[in-house]
Design an enzyme around this catalytic site. Structure first.
Site, mmCIF file in Angstrom:
data_model
loop_
_atom_site.group_PDB
_atom_site.id
_atom_site.type_symbol
_atom_site.label_atom_id
_atom_site.label_comp_id
_atom_site.label_asym_id
_atom_site.label_seq_id
_atom_site.Cartn_x
_atom_site.Cartn_y
_atom_site.Cartn_z
ATOM 1 N N ARG A 52 0.844 -1.207 0.000
ATOM 2 C CA ARG A 52 0.000 0.000 0.000
ATOM 3 C C ARG A 52 0.876 1.252 0.000
ATOM 4 O O ARG A 52 0.459 2.317 -0.455
ATOM 5 C CB ARG A 52 -0.979 0.004 1.192
ATOM 6 C CG ARG A 52 -1.820 1.267 1.293
ATOM 7 C CD ARG A 52 -3.181 1.068 1.971
ATOM 8 N NE ARG A 52 -3.124 0.205 3.131
ATOM 9 C CZ ARG A 52 -2.614 0.547 4.325
ATOM 10 N NH1 ARG A 52 -2.123 1.757 4.502
ATOM 11 N NH2 ARG A 52 -2.590 -0.308 5.314
ATOM 12 N N TYR A 104 -16.212 15.099 -17.418
ATOM 13 C CA TYR A 104 -16.552 13.714 -17.148
ATOM 14 C C TYR A 104 -17.597 13.623 -16.023
ATOM 15 O O TYR A 104 -17.427 14.233 -14.965
ATOM 16 C CB TYR A 104 -15.268 12.967 -16.760
ATOM 17 C CG TYR A 104 -15.518 11.539 -16.394
ATOM 18 C CD1 TYR A 104 -15.910 10.627 -17.360
ATOM 19 C CD2 TYR A 104 -15.386 11.099 -15.086
ATOM 20 C CE1 TYR A 104 -16.167 9.311 -17.028
ATOM 21 C CE2 TYR A 104 -15.641 9.784 -14.743
ATOM 22 C CZ TYR A 104 -16.034 8.899 -15.721
ATOM 23 O OH TYR A 104 -16.293 7.604 -15.380
ATOM 24 N N ASP A 176 -7.195 17.676 -15.954
ATOM 25 C CA ASP A 176 -7.446 16.280 -16.311
ATOM 26 C C ASP A 176 -6.948 16.098 -17.739
ATOM 27 O O ASP A 176 -7.511 16.646 -18.687
ATOM 28 C CB ASP A 176 -8.951 15.985 -16.192
ATOM 29 C CG ASP A 176 -9.272 14.514 -16.414
ATOM 30 O OD1 ASP A 176 -8.533 13.852 -17.173
ATOM 31 O OD2 ASP A 176 -10.266 14.027 -15.848
ATOM 32 N N LYS A 201 -7.891 4.786 -19.712
ATOM 33 C CA LYS A 201 -8.220 5.187 -21.079
ATOM 34 C C LYS A 201 -7.000 5.038 -21.992
ATOM 35 O O LYS A 201 -6.534 3.944 -22.186
ATOM 36 C CB LYS A 201 -8.788 6.614 -21.058
ATOM 37 C CG LYS A 201 -9.852 6.843 -19.969
ATOM 38 C CD LYS A 201 -11.123 6.028 -20.149
ATOM 39 C CE LYS A 201 -12.040 6.056 -18.927
ATOM 40 N NZ LYS A 201 -12.429 7.389 -18.453
#
Ligand SMILES: *Cc1c(COP(=O)(O)O)cnc(C)c1O
Length: 383
Positions: A52, A104, A176, A201
């Protein structure tokens, strides 16, 4: 690779950061599928303690993405929204953030439904209009969140000009960069402070995994984002890190080919009798064309278009055969989406109406198939 910093984009994409596994020489960076790492003794560590916090495969993809953005730091997350969520934790109740109104749907939902509950205020504005940015800054405004080109109307914000306004007002600029990727646009070099990505993406590129990244040059921001990730846990797994690394190796080739196809599809659609309007930043008549030429080295592969008759929407979605009717974008396969009920279902109708996200709008993420096959498919589907 120590000489990495002077290598060009394509070489970094193929070779990654270290370029190979230092331990074994493996050319394909290994998937270190281990949650924890052995300590040799008290206060001894290989640098990896628990996945983590840090995992070698995740570290490789994080550093690769940072290098591609010409940035100091990349921090991986399980999804793009997890990355954006971590960035929003930089703010506290009462803070106000300006956000591109056309963006988005999931980001929209995060601001409206999740963070507003915790007192983080926001205004959805047209960030392509610099005066509108200035007009909406108040004493609590702390940041501007820009998506450019925007989703789904392909509006282009002048990142450099927005960043100049932001600097004067002590605001953080977050961009973004999912649609163009660092291959076509490097917002940090234009004055942004933070870049976020849905690695799901174009970076990944194969519609086979989810990922997100935060990229920055700021030591202070990096420290906080890593801390939030450690404290909340939305890490990028070793296997997903490897898939993204593998995807990135062909990023430049895929982006070039998808863009070539997109230009031809945009030209086909723009003269089609059943199409009312095409939104693609690579068309010279497009509103964002001039700024795109200035700030990006490509136009990308995202196209929206409006049909004249709304009955054609269902026909097209039913009749496409090569092109797939599915949510998401950025993969090698060409996908068609209906923003009204898919990606933008959460956006209130009055905002959608204002933006032009109507029941006649369709969005294409153009892949790397043969262009004749794609155009034939659209031709048949349009009837
Ligand atoms: C998909 C997408 C996101 C969210 O990413 P996930 O990986 O699906 O969480 C954020 N921004 C843009 C522009 C996107 O297309």
């Amino acid at each position: 690779m120590s000489e990495g910093s002077c290598l060009r984009f394509e070489t970094t994409a193929v070779h990654g950061d270290k370029g190979y596994d230092p331990l074994t020489g493996a050319i394909s960076f290994p998937i270190y599928q281990s949650s924890t790492f052995r300590h040799g003794g008290l206060n001894e560590s290989t640098g990896y303690d628990y996945s983590r916090l840090l995992n070698p495969t995740s570290e490789e993809v994080e550093n690769t993405v940072a290098k591609l953005e010409e940035a100091k730091y990349g921090i991986g997350f399980s999804t793009g929204l997890a990355a954006i969520d971590a960035v929003l934790r930089l703010f506290k109740p009462g803070d106000h953030i300006l956000i591109s109104d056309d963006l988005y749907g999931g980001t929209f939902r995060l601001f409206r439904e999740i963070y507003s509950v915790y007192g983080i205020k926001h205004s959805f504005i047209d960030t392509t209009d610099l005066d509108e940015i200035v007009r909406n800054i108040n004493e609590n405004t702390k940041a501007i969140f820009i998506e450019t080109p925007s989703n789904p109307m392909m509006k282009v914000t002048d990142i450099k000009a927005a960043a100049e306004i932001a600097k004067l007002n002590n605001l953080i600029v977050i961009v973004d960069n999912t649609f163009l990727t660092p291959y076509f646009q490097k917002p940090l070099n234009l004055g942004a402070d933070i870049v976020v990505h849905s690695g799901t993406k174009f970076l990944g590129g194969h519609n086979d995994t989810l990922a997100g990244f935060v990229v920055t040059n700021s030591d202070a921001i990096k420290e906080k984002i890593i801390y939030y990730k450690k404290a909340t846990g939305a890490v990028l797994s070793p296997f997903d890190s490897w898939l993204i690394l593998r995807g990135i190796k062909t990023l430049h080739i895929r982006m070039d080919k998808s863009q070539d196809n997109a230009i031809k599809i945009a030209e086909f659609l723009r003269v089609h009798p059943k199409v009312e309007e095409v939104f693609y930043v690579g068309l010279p008549e497009s509103k964002g064309y001039v700024i795109s030429k200035k700030q990006s080295s490509g136009f990308g592969a995202m196209i929206s278009f409006k049909v004249k008759d709304k009955a054609d929407v269902a026909e097209i979605l039913k009749n496409v055969k090569v092109i797939t009717f599915a949510e998401s974008l950025g993969g090698v396969e060409t996908l068609i989406t209906y923003p009204q009920t898919q990606t933008h279902s959460e956006v209130p109708q009055e905002i959608k109406d204002r933006l032009g996200v109507t029941d006649k709008l369709l969005r294409l993420s153009v892949g790397i198939e043969n262009i004749e096959d794609l155009i034939q498919d659209l031709k048949k589907a349009l009837g």
